[in-house]
Design a protein around this motif. Structure first.
Motif, short mmCIF file in Angstrom:
data_model
loop_
_atom_site.label_atom_id
_atom_site.label_comp_id
_atom_site.label_asym_id
_atom_site.label_seq_id
_atom_site.Cartn_x
_atom_site.Cartn_y
_atom_site.Cartn_z
N VAL A 93 -31.27 -52.12 167.30
CA VAL A 93 -32.19 -51.51 166.48
C VAL A 93 -31.96 -50.02 166.58
CG1 VAL A 93 -33.62 -53.29 166.74
CG2 VAL A 93 -33.88 -51.43 168.30
N SER A 109 -35.93 -44.40 163.77
CA SER A 109 -36.71 -45.08 162.54
C SER A 109 -37.40 -46.18 162.70
CB SER A 109 -35.35 -45.03 161.69
OG SER A 109 -34.38 -46.30 161.95
N GLU A 110 -37.12 -47.10 163.60
CA GLU A 110 -37.96 -48.37 163.71
C GLU A 110 -39.19 -48.21 164.59
OE1 GLU A 110 -35.58 -52.07 163.72
OE2 GLU A 110 -33.89 -50.84 163.41
#
Length: 282
Positions: free
Chosen positions: A131, A135-136
């Motif tokens: 991941v 951004s996540e």
């Protein structure tokens, strides 16, 4: 640009829409919509595509959210801590872990961490892809043998040896039938450490995506496999499997990592320290 408007934009973006953001924050949906529209007007760009049933970030909205969500979250956390006059870690801690680690360890670790830090809301996801922390929206990830990355910092808290295991009835007559991971770089010659070490020629008979699935397949007697010691320790102790020896090379390293783009928050620091305490032999 108004920071309150920016904060409301991030609230809506992180919750996937105005309705969910309204329920989560307890604020009127119309008020959030108006604040986002004010922000769009001040920037001269559209940040959301609004449909009859859904809301999606535009390209400009994605860019703004990725660059501002983390810093705004840290500012809010710091302000809360200063206002309350205490340094007790609190707030949501988003952690991503690999499937095997999650299945074997994370339930117990999460319960122990929650007991020690009741004001931290632990949000754990479990998947084997890498991941993107920024951004996540993850605070911390756990990865096995991570590649060098200037954007991430952390430390190794666990080392795990791969063993070649099989059922007692399976012989090492070569080529040995083996079960392998379909995401790994598999070679036909396996180097087994020992005094002396030895090589075995292998013949893959089955490819599976997860160590737990490979273990279940090996227990049927279909072939041997390379599996983490912690996963097969009970099977070895109870005689369902036998070890042919550890694989040559360094043990797998399990790392806890967070982004180097900003200082680690109090809740990240205490979770990292918690892992050190939970795995003292690393």
């Amino acid at each position: 640009m108004n920071l309150d408007d920016l904060s409301d934009f991030c609230l809506v973006a992180s919750n996937g829409g105005f309705a969910k953001a309204s329920r989560m924050s307890g604020r009127p949906k119309a008020s959030l919509s108006r604040k986002v529209m004010d922000l769009e007007a001040s920037l001269g760009v559209r940040l959301f595509e609004r449909g009859s049933r859904s809301v999606h970030l535009t390209e400009e909205g994605e860019l703004l959210f990725k660059s501002t969500a983390g810093p705004l979250h840290e500012i809010a956390e710091s302000v809360d801590m200063l206002r309350d006059g205490r340094a007790q870690p609190r707030g949501r801690l988003r952690v991503n872990v690999p499937s095997l680690f999650g299945l074997m360890w994370m339930g117990r670790l999460a319960a122990q961490f929650k007991a020690a830090y009741p004001e931290v809301v632990l949000d754990v996801t479990m998947e084997d892809r890498e991941v993107d922390l920024v951004s996540e929206g993850y605070d911390l990830v756990i990865r096995a043998n991570p590649k060098p990355d200037s954007e991430l910092v952390g430390y190794c808290f666990l080392r795990e040896q791969l063993l070649v295991v099989a059922t007692p009835a399976l012989t090492d007559q070569q080529p040995v039938p083996v079960v392998v991971r379909n995401s790994a770089r598999n070679t036909t010659i396996w180097q087994i450490a020992g005094s002396p070490g030895r090589e075995i020629e292998t013949r893959p008979v089955l490819e599976l995506p997860a160590f737990t699935m490979i273990r279940d397949a090996v227990l049927t007697g279909i072939g041997a496999a390379k599996l983490p010691r912690m996963l097969v320790a009970k099977d070895l102790a109870e005689g369902r499997l036998v070890s042919w020896g550890p694989m040559s090379g360094q043990p797998a390293e399990i790392w806890a990592l967070h982004t180097s783009r900003r200082f680690a928050s109090a809740k990240v620091n205490v979770f990292m320290q918690f892992l050190k305490t939970a795995f003292p032999d690393a």
